[in-house]
Enzyme design. Structure first.
Site, mmCIF file in Angstrom:
data_model
loop_
_atom_site.group_PDB
_atom_site.id
_atom_site.type_symbol
_atom_site.label_atom_id
_atom_site.label_comp_id
_atom_site.label_asym_id
_atom_site.label_seq_id
_atom_site.Cartn_x
_atom_site.Cartn_y
_atom_site.Cartn_z
ATOM 1 N N ASP A 193 0.878 -1.161 0.000
ATOM 2 C CA ASP A 193 0.000 0.000 0.000
ATOM 3 C C ASP A 193 0.914 1.208 0.000
ATOM 4 O O ASP A 193 1.870 1.284 0.773
ATOM 5 C CB ASP A 193 -0.967 0.037 1.177
ATOM 6 C CG ASP A 193 -2.133 0.967 0.848
ATOM 7 O OD1 ASP A 193 -2.890 0.661 -0.087
ATOM 8 O OD2 ASP A 193 -2.253 2.028 1.482
ATOM 9 N N ASP A 235 4.365 9.320 -11.195
ATOM 10 C CA ASP A 235 5.795 9.314 -11.536
ATOM 11 C C ASP A 235 6.252 10.535 -12.342
ATOM 12 O O ASP A 235 7.312 11.097 -12.050
ATOM 13 C CB ASP A 235 6.151 8.034 -12.320
ATOM 14 C CG ASP A 235 6.399 6.842 -11.406
ATOM 15 O OD1 ASP A 235 6.460 7.038 -10.175
ATOM 16 O OD2 ASP A 235 6.533 5.717 -11.914
HETATM 17 P P1 IMP Z 1 -2.877 1.745 -3.512
HETATM 18 O O1 IMP Z 1 -1.617 1.394 -2.775
HETATM 19 O O2 IMP Z 1 -3.408 0.608 -4.292
HETATM 20 O O3 IMP Z 1 -3.865 2.435 -2.639
HETATM 21 O O4 IMP Z 1 -2.471 2.791 -4.644
HETATM 22 C C1 IMP Z 1 -1.413 3.654 -4.492
HETATM 23 C C2 IMP Z 1 -1.494 4.780 -5.502
HETATM 24 O O5 IMP Z 1 -0.433 5.695 -5.160
HETATM 25 C C3 IMP Z 1 -1.204 4.345 -6.935
HETATM 26 O O6 IMP Z 1 -2.366 4.056 -7.655
HETATM 27 C C4 IMP Z 1 -0.503 5.581 -7.501
HETATM 28 O O7 IMP Z 1 -1.443 6.537 -7.884
HETATM 29 C C5 IMP Z 1 0.248 6.112 -6.287
HETATM 30 N N1 IMP Z 1 1.601 5.539 -6.249
HETATM 31 C C6 IMP Z 1 2.104 4.634 -5.360
HETATM 32 N N2 IMP Z 1 3.369 4.326 -5.660
HETATM 33 C C7 IMP Z 1 3.678 5.033 -6.763
HETATM 34 C C8 IMP Z 1 4.851 5.118 -7.555
HETATM 35 O O8 IMP Z 1 5.865 4.448 -7.354
HETATM 36 N N3 IMP Z 1 4.780 5.987 -8.587
HETATM 37 C C9 IMP Z 1 3.691 6.747 -8.872
HETATM 38 N N4 IMP Z 1 2.565 6.671 -8.196
HETATM 39 C C10 IMP Z 1 2.563 5.816 -7.136
#
Ligand code: IMP
Length: 203
Positions: A68, A153
């Protein structure tokens, strides 16, 4: 070991699978175990990572890794945080990036600090789990830069690298990123036999 990676985000899956290569584990995806993950209702990255990993470990019978993660923008009081994947109820990465830029319009370069956070939960079918956290400090640009990666990103500049995450190769991003740092902690713990397991949670 056979390990299930419980994410439906292809960008995350790719980074996690590549990052775990040094451990030589056999990696499976949700394509092999097509169940739906529970809604992310937790208030913290830790809560949501545990929720996903524990649910998937119970349903697959396999040790399961879930991530997450999200972006915290200082000037927005930590937004979007745990809501990063559904920020402003926008439906695509592009729309969420546009929304973030709108929310930050007018903020000068010195007030655009942000950080990415990733929490990895490795849950076992018996309920025990391991937790690893990684963070990366950076700045939100006023316009996107770079073609690679996913999510926010192209807007996230890592000052010490002089590049956005979207301008980095997978290897470079792994060196600087929140997820890369959390993975490094997991790999070192397993290689050195220093795994710290949390007791099962009460239902
Ligand atoms: P979740 O962990 O499924 O709630 O989603 C995390 C969200 O954070 C992703 O859909 C991205 O929008 C953002 N996110 C998390 N890690 C990254 C990364 O490494 N690069 C860009 N966006 C990220």
């Amino acid at each position: 070991m056979r390990l299930l990676i419980a994410t439906s985000n292809p960008g995350k899956f790719r980074e996690l699978k590549e990052g775990l290569a040094p451990l030589g584990w056999t990696v499976l995806s949700l394509l092999d175990y097509p169940f739906k993950l529970p809604p992310e209702e937790g208030a913290t990255f830790e809560d949501n990572a545990i929720l996903k990993a524990a649910f998937a470990a119970r349903h697959s019978g396999l040790p399961t890794l879930a991530d997450d993660s999200g972006l915290e923008v200082k000037a927005l009081g930590g937004e979007p945080g745990v809501y990063s994947a559904r920020y402003g109820n926008r439906n695509s990465d592009l729309e969420r990036n546009v929304y973030l830029l709108e929310r930050m319009r007018g903020l000068p370069p010195g007030e655009r600090q942000a950080r990415f956070v990733a929490v990895l939960a490795l849950a076992y079918p018996d309920g025990y789990l391991e937790l690893y956290r990684g963070e990366t400090e950076g700045e939100i640009l006023e316009a996107p830069r770079g073609d690679w990666g996913f999510g926010y990103d192209p807007l996230f500049l890592v000052p010490e690298a002089g590049k956005t995450f979207a301008e980095m190769t997978l290897e470079e991003k792994a060196r600087y990123s929140h997820r890369g740092k959390a993975l490094k902690a997991l790999i070192e713990a397993h290689q050195q036999g220093l795994v710290r397991r949390e007791a099962p949670m009460q239902e």
